[in-house]
Write a protein that holds these residues in place. Structure first.
Motif, PDB file in Angstrom:
ATOM      1  N   ARG A  74       0.824  -1.206   0.000  1.00 34.61           N
ATOM      2  CA  ARG A  74       0.000   0.000   0.000  1.00 34.61           C
ATOM      3  C   ARG A  74       0.859   1.258   0.000  1.00 34.61           C
ATOM      4  NH1 ARG A  74      -2.678   0.315   4.900  1.00 34.61           N
ATOM      5  NH2 ARG A  74      -1.185  -1.094   5.804  1.00 34.61           N
ATOM      6  N   PHE A  75       2.130   1.132   0.402  1.00 39.47           N
ATOM      7  CA  PHE A  75       3.036   2.272   0.403  1.00 39.47           C
ATOM      8  C   PHE A  75       4.057   2.176  -0.725  1.00 39.47           C
ATOM      9  CE2 PHE A  75       1.355   1.559   4.533  1.00 39.47           C
ATOM     10  CZ  PHE A  75       1.002   2.818   4.960  1.00 39.47           C
ATOM     11  N   GLY A  76       3.884   1.208  -1.578  1.00 39.51           N
ATOM     12  CA  GLY A  76       4.776   1.081  -2.727  1.00 39.51           C
ATOM     13  C   GLY A  76       6.122   0.483  -2.415  1.00 39.51           C
ATOM     14  N   ALA A  77       6.272  -0.103  -1.230  1.00 41.39           N
ATOM     15  CA  ALA A  77       7.584  -0.616  -0.835  1.00 41.39           C
ATOM     16  C   ALA A  77       7.577  -2.133  -0.731  1.00 41.39           C
ATOM     17  CB  ALA A  77       8.007   0.000   0.499  1.00 41.39           C
ATOM     18  N   GLU A  78       6.779  -2.785  -1.578  1.00 38.72           N
ATOM     19  CA  GLU A  78       6.665  -4.231  -1.430  1.00 38.72           C
ATOM     20  C   GLU A  78       7.751  -4.985  -2.176  1.00 38.72           C
ATOM     21  OE1 GLU A  78       5.149  -2.507  -3.527  1.00 38.72           O
ATOM     22  OE2 GLU A  78       4.445  -3.585  -5.277  1.00 38.72           O
ATOM     23  N   ALA A  79       8.498  -4.283  -3.044  1.00 42.00           N
ATOM     24  CA  ALA A  79       9.481  -4.988  -3.869  1.00 42.00           C
ATOM     25  C   ALA A  79      10.780  -5.142  -3.098  1.00 42.00           C
ATOM     26  CB  ALA A  79       9.707  -4.234  -5.169  1.00 42.00           C
ATOM     27  N   LEU A  80      10.828  -6.128  -2.226  1.00 45.00           N
ATOM     28  CA  LEU A  80      12.062  -6.376  -1.489  1.00 45.00           C
ATOM     29  C   LEU A  80      13.094  -6.952  -2.438  1.00 45.00           C
ATOM     30  CD1 LEU A  80      10.228  -5.935   0.971  1.00 45.00           C
ATOM     31  CD2 LEU A  80      11.529  -7.676   2.119  1.00 45.00           C
ATOM     32  N   ARG A  81      14.232  -6.293  -2.495  1.00 51.11           N
ATOM     33  CA  ARG A  81      15.268  -6.701  -3.437  1.00 51.11           C
ATOM     34  C   ARG A  81      16.415  -7.303  -2.673  1.00 51.11           C
ATOM     35  NH1 ARG A  81      13.412  -7.256  -8.511  1.00 51.11           N
ATOM     36  NH2 ARG A  81      11.333  -6.613  -7.936  1.00 51.11           N
ATOM     37  N   PHE A  82      16.754  -8.518  -3.015  1.00 49.84           N
ATOM     38  CA  PHE A  82      17.856  -9.169  -2.319  1.00 49.84           C
ATOM     39  C   PHE A  82      19.185  -8.883  -2.986  1.00 49.84           C
ATOM     40  CE2 PHE A  82      14.053 -11.097  -0.949  1.00 49.84           C
ATOM     41  CZ  PHE A  82      14.266 -11.305   0.396  1.00 49.84           C
ATOM     42  N   SER A  83      19.136  -8.058  -4.024  1.00 50.11           N
ATOM     43  CA  SER A  83      20.371  -7.557  -4.598  1.00 50.11           C
ATOM     44  C   SER A  83      20.493  -6.088  -4.217  1.00 50.11           C
ATOM     45  CB  SER A  83      20.343  -7.691  -6.116  1.00 50.11           C
ATOM     46  OG  SER A  83      21.325  -6.851  -6.661  1.00 50.11           O
ATOM     47  N   PRO A  84      21.576  -5.706  -3.576  1.00 48.31           N
ATOM     48  CA  PRO A  84      21.702  -4.307  -3.167  1.00 48.31           C
ATOM     49  C   PRO A  84      21.733  -3.345  -4.349  1.00 48.31           C
ATOM     50  CG  PRO A  84      23.732  -5.500  -2.786  1.00 48.31           C
ATOM     51  CD  PRO A  84      22.709  -6.509  -3.138  1.00 48.31           C
ATOM     52  N   ARG A  85      22.086  -3.828  -5.517  1.00 48.88           N
ATOM     53  CA  ARG A  85      22.188  -2.916  -6.676  1.00 48.88           C
ATOM     54  C   ARG A  85      20.822  -2.431  -7.115  1.00 48.88           C
ATOM     55  NH1 ARG A  85      27.687  -2.597  -7.050  1.00 48.88           N
ATOM     56  NH2 ARG A  85      28.645  -4.630  -6.941  1.00 48.88           N
ATOM     57  N   GLN A  86      19.785  -3.137  -6.696  1.00 46.70           N
ATOM     58  CA  GLN A  86      18.442  -2.752  -7.126  1.00 46.70           C
ATOM     59  C   GLN A  86      17.654  -2.082  -6.013  1.00 46.70           C
ATOM     60  OE1 GLN A  86      16.879  -6.492  -8.315  1.00 46.70           O
ATOM     61  NE2 GLN A  86      18.150  -6.632 -10.135  1.00 46.70           N
ATOM     62  N   ALA A  87      18.285  -1.857  -4.879  1.00 42.43           N
ATOM     63  CA  ALA A  87      17.535  -1.362  -3.721  1.00 42.43           C
ATOM     64  C   ALA A  87      17.951   0.060  -3.391  1.00 42.43           C
ATOM     65  CB  ALA A  87      17.788  -2.260  -2.520  1.00 42.43           C
ATOM     66  N   ASP A  88      17.055   0.799  -2.744  1.00 45.56           N
ATOM     67  CA  ASP A  88      17.424   2.139  -2.294  1.00 45.56           C
ATOM     68  C   ASP A  88      17.083   2.381  -0.834  1.00 45.56           C
ATOM     69  OD1 ASP A  88      14.740   2.177  -2.562  1.00 45.56           O
ATOM     70  OD2 ASP A  88      14.640   3.827  -3.994  1.00 45.56           O
ATOM     71  N   LEU A  89      16.600   1.375  -0.137  1.00 48.55           N
ATOM     72  CA  LEU A  89      16.308   1.534   1.288  1.00 48.55           C
ATOM     73  C   LEU A  89      16.764   0.275   1.989  1.00 48.55           C
ATOM     74  CD1 LEU A  89      14.829   2.742   3.780  1.00 48.55           C
ATOM     75  CD2 LEU A  89      12.793   1.601   2.983  1.00 48.55           C
ATOM     76  N   MET A  90      17.761   0.419   2.857  1.00 54.51           N
ATOM     77  CA  MET A  90      18.214  -0.766   3.593  1.00 54.51           C
ATOM     78  C   MET A  90      17.522  -0.808   4.941  1.00 54.51           C
ATOM     79  SD  MET A  90      21.971  -1.789   4.934  1.00 54.51           S
ATOM     80  CE  MET A  90      22.678  -2.771   3.660  1.00 54.51           C
ATOM     81  N   ILE A  91      16.861  -1.917   5.223  1.00 54.22           N
ATOM     82  CA  ILE A  91      16.230  -2.098   6.526  1.00 54.22           C
ATOM     83  C   ILE A  91      17.099  -3.058   7.315  1.00 54.22           C
ATOM     84  CG2 ILE A  91      14.173  -2.803   7.756  1.00 54.22           C
ATOM     85  CD1 ILE A  91      12.551  -2.197   5.314  1.00 54.22           C
ATOM     86  N   VAL A  92      17.863  -2.506   8.253  1.00 52.60           N
ATOM     87  CA  VAL A  92      18.737  -3.355   9.068  1.00 52.60           C
ATOM     88  C   VAL A  92      17.902  -3.885  10.220  1.00 52.60           C
ATOM     89  CG1 VAL A  92      20.876  -3.503  10.332  1.00 52.60           C
ATOM     90  CG2 VAL A  92      20.683  -1.932   8.452  1.00 52.60           C
ATOM     91  N   ALA A  93      17.535  -5.145  10.147  1.00 50.78           N
ATOM     92  CA  ALA A  93      16.628  -5.735  11.127  1.00 50.78           C
ATOM     93  C   ALA A  93      17.383  -6.787  11.909  1.00 50.78           C
ATOM     94  CB  ALA A  93      15.418  -6.347  10.426  1.00 50.78           C
ATOM     95  N   GLY A  94      17.853  -6.411  13.067  1.00 49.68           N
ATOM     96  CA  GLY A  94      18.471  -7.413  13.912  1.00 49.68           C
ATOM     97  C   GLY A  94      19.824  -7.014  14.447  1.00 49.68           C
ATOM     98  N   THR A  95      20.403  -7.894  15.229  1.00 52.03           N
ATOM     99  CA  THR A  95      21.665  -7.647  15.899  1.00 52.03           C
ATOM    100  C   THR A  95      22.806  -7.615  14.890  1.00 52.03           C
ATOM    101  OG1 THR A  95      20.733  -9.129  17.526  1.00 52.03           O
ATOM    102  CG2 THR A  95      22.942  -8.348  17.915  1.00 52.03           C
TER     103      THR A  95
END
Lengths: 188, 193
Positions: A74-95
């Motif tokens: 709904r916010f347009g952020a559903e395309a989780l990319r497992f290649s960093p070259r295609q991503a523009d938002l890193m969600i660091v989730a965890g230790t």
């Protein structure tokens, strides 16, 4: 966006009643004016492609956010990319352990500009309860972080709030520059 | 070395129709179609929120009693018990002459894991976990909540014990910070203090 106004120019064409549409504007004079920076920011903020840096249990909530109940599409952020070259938002989730930190930094470096980082949860934000020799006391010791989300783990709603905050930073950053956008976000 | 077990065989092709993949596609489309008529599960988050249970543990906050006093007496128990050491307290004397009070009470919400130990250990019932769970920030400093903000989040919790009722009767409670100006409900019978 507020800046996007349809500004049909009223001229002699207006006298031709047959060419009016329902909203009373001539068909051949529909004009949208905006600034290029605003337009680009509008596109960026509504299509953030996250890079899921799932390192611990926060990643479970990250997955829940993408799933149907919270549905970050709904916010347009559903395309989780497992290649960093295609991503523009890193969600660091965890230790982020000290052993993982170089890999996080390297993946961050591989992401193309412009890029944003969310530190999700207590561990990624500050080290949380792991005051340990083996854990970085916050991923911001390694990479610059734009939005911090407290919680252990945060609920998916909190992560959605974080993404909405990044959207604000993208929008304000297009106008005022990135550093000042973060300052303005803090004042909000 | 002889291998154990036998590998399974690939399924034989079902025929010419299956080779077009059309049955598989239609089967998939049928599942998609069926889901269109099921009840919707998506919660439209910013507009629609989840109903939290009463014992939900969100961000911690300080509370005042029903006369507006800060209930915290700066005993440092929560700071001691906090697993990630998120709480920082500095004590000061308060005008009642009996108890201490917090001069500085900071909780680093980025450290906080909302375990509820502080609420559990507090002898004065001065710190509670709220139902706030959607706070985000853009800097570390912003996420350190100071005393004023924590008190604002916590609000007022009625105090049935009336611990300081006798004191307020005698010394007019110079520690009162807000909501002062009226006698407590149980002032005359404040024998618990």
């Amino acid at each position: 966006m507020n800046e996007m106004k349809s500004g049909g120019v009223a001229g002699s064409a207006l006298q031709d009643a047959t060419r009016y549409s329902d909203d009373n504007q001539p068909h051949d004079q529909w004009v949208m004016t905006t600034r290029l920076a605003d337009y680009v920011a509008w596109g960026r903020k509504n299509s953030l492609w996250p890079m899921p840096m799932g390192l611990a249990c926060c990643a479970i909530e990250l997955m829940a956010m993408v799933a149907s109940r919270y549905d970050v599409a709904r916010f347009g952020a559903e395309a989780l990319r497992f290649s960093p070259r295609q991503a523009d938002l890193m969600i660091v989730a965890g230790t982020v352990t000290k052993k993982m930190a170089p890999a996080v930094k390297r993946i961050y470096d591989q992401m193309p500009e412009p890029k944003w980082v969310i530190a999700m949860g207590a561990c990624a934000s500050s080290g949380g309860m792991f005051r340990s020799y083996s854990v970085t006391q916050g991923v911001d010791e390694v990479i610059p972080v734009d939005v911090y989300i407290p919680g252990c783990p945060p609920r998916p709603e909190a992560l959605i709030e974080g993404i909405m905050k990044v959207q604000q930073l993208v929008e304000v950053g297009a106008r005022r520059g990135r550093e000042r956008a973060i300052t303005a976000g803090a004042a909000r | 070395m002889p291998l154990k077990g036998t590998p399974v065989k690939r399924a034989a092709r079902a025929g010419l129709l299956a080779a077009t993949y059309l049955p598989s596609i239609l089967k998939g489309m049928w599942i998609t179609l069926r889901h269109m008529f099921r009840s919707k599960v998506t919660m439209q988050y910013p507009e629609e929120t989840w109903k939290l249970p009463d014992n939900y543990r969100g961000l911690p906050a300080l509370v005042r009693d029903d006369e507006g006093r800060v209930k915290c007496v700066a005993c440092f128990l929560c700071e001691y018990v906090c697993p990630p050491k998120a709480i920082h307290i500095e004590a000061q004397e308060i005008a009642t002459g009996v108890e201490k009070g917090p001069k500085v009470f900071d909780i680093n919400m980025l450290r906080c894991i909302m375990c509820g130990y502080c609420e559990e250990v507090c002898p004065e019932q001065a710190i509670f976990l709220t139902k706030e769970y959607t706070a985000v920030g853009v800097s570390r400093e912003e996420m350190i909540y100071h005393k004023d903000r924590l008190l604002e989040m916590g609000g007022i919790r009625p105090d049935p014990i009336k611990k300081w009722a006798r004191l307020t009767h005698d010394e007019a409670g110079s520690d009162r910070q807000q909501g002062a100006g009226h006698h407590p409900v149980g002032a005359g019978s404040g024998v618990h203090g």
